[in-house]
Design a protein around this motif. Structure first.
Motif, short mmCIF file in Angstrom:
data_model
loop_
_atom_site.label_atom_id
_atom_site.label_comp_id
_atom_site.label_asym_id
_atom_site.label_seq_id
_atom_site.Cartn_x
_atom_site.Cartn_y
_atom_site.Cartn_z
N ASN A 856 0.76 -1.02 -0.02
CA ASN A 856 -0.12 -0.15 0.00
C ASN A 856 0.76 1.20 0.09
N GLU A 857 0.32 2.28 0.07
CA GLU A 857 0.93 3.74 0.11
C GLU A 857 1.95 3.92 1.39
N SER A 858 1.63 3.47 2.29
CA SER A 858 2.45 3.68 3.42
C SER A 858 3.50 2.52 3.45
N LYS A 859 3.62 1.92 2.47
CA LYS A 859 4.75 0.45 2.21
C LYS A 859 4.79 -0.48 3.22
N SER A 860 3.54 -0.67 3.67
CA SER A 860 3.24 -1.84 4.44
C SER A 860 2.52 -2.83 3.45
N ILE A 861 2.81 -4.22 3.24
CA ILE A 861 2.07 -5.24 2.55
C ILE A 861 0.77 -5.79 3.27
N MET A 862 -0.15 -5.10 2.80
CA MET A 862 -1.64 -5.51 3.40
C MET A 862 -2.17 -6.71 2.77
N LEU A 863 -2.87 -7.58 3.70
CA LEU A 863 -3.73 -8.47 3.29
C LEU A 863 -4.81 -8.13 3.05
N ASN A 864 -5.50 -8.49 1.82
CA ASN A 864 -6.61 -7.96 1.23
C ASN A 864 -7.86 -8.63 1.87
N GLU A 865 -7.59 -9.90 2.39
CA GLU A 865 -8.75 -10.35 3.09
C GLU A 865 -8.09 -11.43 4.28
N ALA A 866 -8.96 -11.57 5.49
CA ALA A 866 -8.47 -12.43 6.37
C ALA A 866 -8.51 -13.80 5.99
N ILE A 867 -7.44 -14.47 6.25
CA ILE A 867 -7.42 -15.99 6.19
C ILE A 867 -7.99 -16.81 7.45
N THR A 868 -9.11 -17.42 7.17
CA THR A 868 -9.71 -18.05 8.19
C THR A 868 -9.96 -19.44 8.19
N ASP A 869 -9.16 -20.00 7.17
CA ASP A 869 -9.49 -21.62 6.97
C ASP A 869 -8.80 -22.32 8.10
N LYS A 870 -7.87 -21.69 8.86
CA LYS A 870 -6.82 -22.34 9.95
C LYS A 870 -6.06 -23.50 9.39
N LYS A 871 -5.87 -23.43 8.02
CA LYS A 871 -4.83 -24.29 7.48
C LYS A 871 -3.45 -23.77 7.50
N PHE A 872 -2.44 -24.56 7.05
CA PHE A 872 -0.97 -24.30 6.97
C PHE A 872 -0.81 -23.93 5.44
N HIS A 873 -0.27 -22.78 4.96
CA HIS A 873 0.00 -22.47 3.44
C HIS A 873 1.36 -22.10 3.62
N ASN A 874 1.75 -22.25 1.95
CA ASN A 874 2.93 -21.61 1.72
C ASN A 874 2.74 -20.25 1.03
N LEU A 875 3.47 -19.42 1.45
CA LEU A 875 3.24 -18.02 1.17
C LEU A 875 4.41 -17.31 0.10
N TYR A 876 4.12 -17.03 -0.79
CA TYR A 876 4.99 -16.46 -1.88
C TYR A 876 4.86 -14.95 -1.74
N ILE A 877 6.05 -14.28 -1.35
CA ILE A 877 6.15 -12.80 -1.66
C ILE A 877 6.73 -12.39 -2.74
#
Length: 900
Positions: A856-877
């Motif tokens: 975003n404009e403040s240079k933070s990387i914001m999640l667009n929506e909450a992840i609520t499935d309580k699963k473990f995920h691989n995350l690509y930045i």
């Protein structure tokens, strides 16, 4: 897979080295020698799994000290308490052939004597004369004595004793006896002697030794002054002596000893002086060089007032000399004179000739120039010799191998290498030397073989290495003490058993057990599995698995022997299973993120316990939390872990050097674990305190013997060991340190070097008829919310710089966080910063997966929506540079996750 040993030599030395060691008729077809213009020699290291440990006798020795292999392959073994044992190679039986009346126990409380029957060797002409030489401490006279005996019909003739040499040794103190005996090829006898000095502190004194060189010369404290012995040219203690034995049992002085016969204030028997405890010696049969392991002092750190920290040494004497103690240690690191009356120091000792002005000195006022150690290492990791590891230390020197000999079964690769070994650390190393004897390198030797405190190593007449194992425990009869022979298999090799797994190690009757073994055969043979199910019951399978139903209550030791098609066999470890009782189930339930914790944000937890067939006693639940070092992003160290208590800290303890000095319920050189457990049950800071003691070392809590530092051990693993120790007390498991339902709030200023929060819950049931109680521990680990660049293992389009930070090297790149929980995470920040010419995307599970966040404009990387499935995920930045020059300006050191 074979490894490659690379040796850098030049000029004449290289040519001599090549011709004397490697160009011989014993080269195997698998050995490869490649010589390039830059004079780099590469030779393939032999397959280490071809070295096989053959147990000859085990569990029948009480404090074995030294052995000698007879021409017919029988083996004589000296035991410290005075017994001389004979292992018969034909019958494979161990018999006692003599019992010497030796001084082996002090009358002083809490002081262990190290004296007794110390050393043993046989005459070079034993086949014709049956002479045996023993070095021992007779009762009734404060001396250590060298005597010759004769073996008659496999018994030691006590009436044949010829006393060759004896010298005064102060008793009722501890420590350092030496006592090793060895003949050289010239038939000269070498005898090692300890400095007979106390390394501990004088009680109730302000200024004490603290593990440095014992230089206290105050009246009445002679035992605290090693200048009276090792540093004294007129005393036989703290030396290696060299004499020529005459046929009538007397001795003469050979040429070349340190002091010519008749030199005032010296002893002509001295070959090497300046020794603290040269416990095991070896003489190179070709060069005549003397080797020995020197057990060093206990100080963990250098001190400006006193001098260097403690080092163990492996030494080489090409001729007579002074090796420094108590004036020098290691690479001639000098101690300083010290005044124990006021705590002031004097100058450092001069290696060109240290001054001995002790009033206890009867020898020369200036000792010969000191020679540095051949190999030296402290408690901590060694920068000079990193291969030796860290922890407790007791250096030993074995033989120099000459594989060109017709009797040698070992590969030509080891020709001319010195074998050294460690009593505490358990390793064996092969040391490569230049033709003149200079150190070149060392490497692991038979690293796949586990040894239980090796205390002597000899070459038999068959050219094979024999090892005497003292066993892991001091001053006791140890079940793992024994004699082993090291064979080298040029043909078929036995299977390698890597693990035995029990799917469910306990259950109510009828209990169905499923066991699986992992075993491989390097030669491709067909494997057969013979299962030992306890009580003499055995079953055979052709698959690496067995199912068996137990119908009677009991504890059953399960093991398996794996046999190949040529009848070579290996055994697994033994795992106990319990029929008639089942391990309780312990669950730790968290609300919120199950991977990360966030400073200042409360963590709600609940511990659930069920015990099949029984009512849960809540007083038996024990819950603790701790912050420890750790950085893995995924894997066994994070998340849920449930295991029997015996499989966690106890396993770590058994694989460390702790088991050498401590037993569960009996006193060794250190206190029993159950006594430690009882002592610290009411201390809420016991885990932190004891873990610190293990890592930093400690002294004075349980007696005079210090506990060595273990600076290279992981704090998290040390704490697991400590928690297992504390669990040994029933009182400890009956007190819950945390409630079963509660909240933990990590502090805002938590140390960034301790990013793992561990919540551990254990429950001990009440057992069953004929069965001991069973304990289950469940561990849940949460890591801190700051991910350092070194924690990230998978990336593309970046280069990892020398400081572990990432630099974007292309216009497009990504960093991958493996198997993490995104619950409650709202944003992430990059350190040091993100510039304006780069876009960032967060993608779920795949590089082109679901887009879940942007910069975003403040240079933070914001999640667009909450992840609520309580699963473990691989995350690509994913980073996309808008300009070519951006890739050279984007540096990433860490990523901080922020919670909602």
């Amino acid at each position: 897979m074979k490894t490659v040993s690379t040796i850098l030599l030049s000029g004449i030395a290289f040519t001599l080295f090549l011709s004397s060691i490697f160009f011989n008729n014993d080269l195997n077809s698998t050995d490869k020698v490649n010589l390039s213009n830059d004079k780099i020699l590469k030779i393939d290291t032999p397959d280490q799994d071809r070295f096989v440990k053959v147990n000859l006798v085990q569990g029948e020795f009480t404090e074995p000290t030294e052995m000698s292999v007879l021409p017919n392959l029988d083996i004589l073994v000296a035991q410290r308490r005075g017994e001389l044992m004979l292992y018969k190679s034909q019958t494979k039986k161990l018999v006692q052939v003599a019992k010497l009346d030796v001084y082996s126990k002090t009358s002083v409380a809490d002081i262990n004597a190290e004296e007794g029957l110390l050393g043993l060797t046989i005459d070079p002409q034993y086949a014709s004369n049956q002479y045996v030489y023993l070095f021992y401490s007779p009762t009734g006279k404060s001396v250590n004595r060298l005597s010759r005996f004769k073996m008659v019909n496999d018994m030691l003739s006590m009436s044949s004793e010829k006393i060759i040499l004896e010298f005064y040794s102060q008793r009722e103190i501890c420590c350092h006896t030496g006592g090793s005996l060895a003949f050289g090829a010239d038939k000269l006898l070498y005898i090692s002697t300890g400095d007979n000095s106390t390394p501990f502190n004088v009680p109730k004194q302000q200024f004490v030794n603290k593990g440095y060189a014992p230089l206290d010369n105050r009246p009445g404290l002679e035992q605290y002054d090693s200048r009276r012995s090792a540093g004294n040219t007129n005393d036989l203690r703290g030396k290696v002596l060299r004499i020529k034995i005459e046929e009538n049992g007397t001795y003469t002085i050979p040429d070349g000893n340190l002091f010519p016969k008749g030199t005032a204030k010296t002893k002509p028997e001295i070959y090497v002086m300046g020794n603290r405890n040269p416990y095991r010696i070896s003489v190179d049969k070709k060069t005549g060089f003397l080797y020995w392991g020197e057990v060093g002092p206990d100080a963990s750190n250098d001190d400006e007032l006193r001098g260097p920290r403690g080092y163990d040494e492996v030494n080489q004497a090409r001729s007579a000399g002074n090796f420094g103690w108590p004036y020098f240690i290691g690479n001639n690191y000098p101690y300083k004179a010290y005044d124990f009356t006021n705590g002031t120091n004097g100058p450092a000792f001069d290696p060109a000739g240290a001054t001995n002005n002790s009033p206890n000195n009867t020898g020369l006022g200036t000792v010969p120039a000191a020679q540095p150690a051949f190999i030296w290492y402290p408690y901590g990791e060694s920068k000079d010799f990193p291969q030796v590891g860290s922890g407790g230390r007791t250096a030993m020197a074995g033989p120099v191998l000459y594989t060109a000999a017709s009797t040698s079964p070992y590969p030509a690769y080891y020709n001319g290498k010195l074998i050294i070994y460690e009593w505490v650390r358990g390793w064996v190393k092969a040391v490569t030397m230049a033709p003149n004897g200079d150190y070149v390198s060392m490497e692991p030797f038979m690293p796949n073989i586990s040894l239980a405190a090796p205390i002597d190593m000899e070459l038999g007449p068959d050219g094979k290495i024999y090892i005497l194992e003292y066993g892991k425990g001091w001053f006791s009869k140890n079940p793992d003490a024994g004699i082993v022979r090291i064979d080298y298999l040029k043909g078929n090799r036995p299977p390698v058993v890597s693990s035995l797994e029990i799917e469910k190690p306990s259950g109510l009757l009828p209990y169905k057990m499923i066991a699986k073994v992992k075993a491989t055969d390097a030669d491709g043979g067909k494997l057969t599995y013979i299962w030992n199910l306890g009580g003499g019951l055995k079953k055979t399978t052709t698959v690496p698995e067995i199912q068996y139903t137990f119908t009677k209550i009991g504890e059953y030791p399960i093991s398996v022997q794996v046999i190949d098609s040529e009848k070579a066999a290996s055994k697994s470890q033994v795992i106990s299973v319990f029929a008639g009782n089942e391990h309780p189930k312990v669950d730790v339930v968290f609300t919120g993120n199950k991977f990360f914790y966030f400073p200042g944000k409360a963590i709600n937890y609940k511990v659930l316990v069920s015990d099949k067939g029984a009512i849960v006693n809540k007083e038996q639940i024990y819950i603790s939390s701790a912050y420890t070092e750790g950085s893995d992003l995924a894997g066994a160290q994070l998340g849920h872990q449930q295991a029997a208590q015996t499989m966690v800290g106890k396993t770590l303890m058994a694989n460390s050097d702790c088991s050498t000095c401590h037993k569960v319920s009996s006193t060794s050189i250190g206190p029993a674990f159950d006594k430690i457990s009882a002592k610290y049950q009411q201390d809420p800071k016991a885990i932190e305190y004891l873990a610190s003691k293990v890592i930093k070392g400690s002294s004075g809590v349980w007696g005079e013997v210090p506990m060595p530092a273990h600076p290279s051990m992981k704090e998290s693993e040390v704490k697991q060991i400590v928690e297992w120790v504390l669990s040994l007390s029933a009182k400890g498991s009956a007190t819950a340190s945390l409630p079963t339902v509660g909240t933990i709030t990590p502090p805002e200023n938590i140390n960034k070097n301790k990013p793992v929060l561990t919540l551990k819950a254990s429950y001990t049931d009440l057992g069953a008829k004929g069965l001991r109680p069973l304990t289950t521990t469940n561990t849940y680990n949460l890591r801190g919310n700051i991910i350092n660049s070194e924690d990230i293992k998978e990336f593309l389009g970046f280069i990892r710089k020398s400081n572990n930070s990432f630099e974007l090297s292309k216009n497009l790149g990504w960093l991958k966080l493996n198997s993490i929980d995104l619950t409650d995470i709202k944003s992430m920040n990059i350190t040091p910063y993100l510039n304006n010419d780069c876009d960032v995307e967060l993608r779920l599970d795949k590089v082109d997966g679901q887009l879940i966040g942007n910069l975003n404009e403040s240079k933070s990387i914001m999640l667009n929506e909450a992840i609520t499935d309580k699963k473990f995920h691989n995350l690509y930045i994913i980073f996309k540079a808008n300009k070519k020059e951006t890739q050279n300006r984007l540096i990433i050191k860490s990523i901080t996750l922020e919670a909602s």
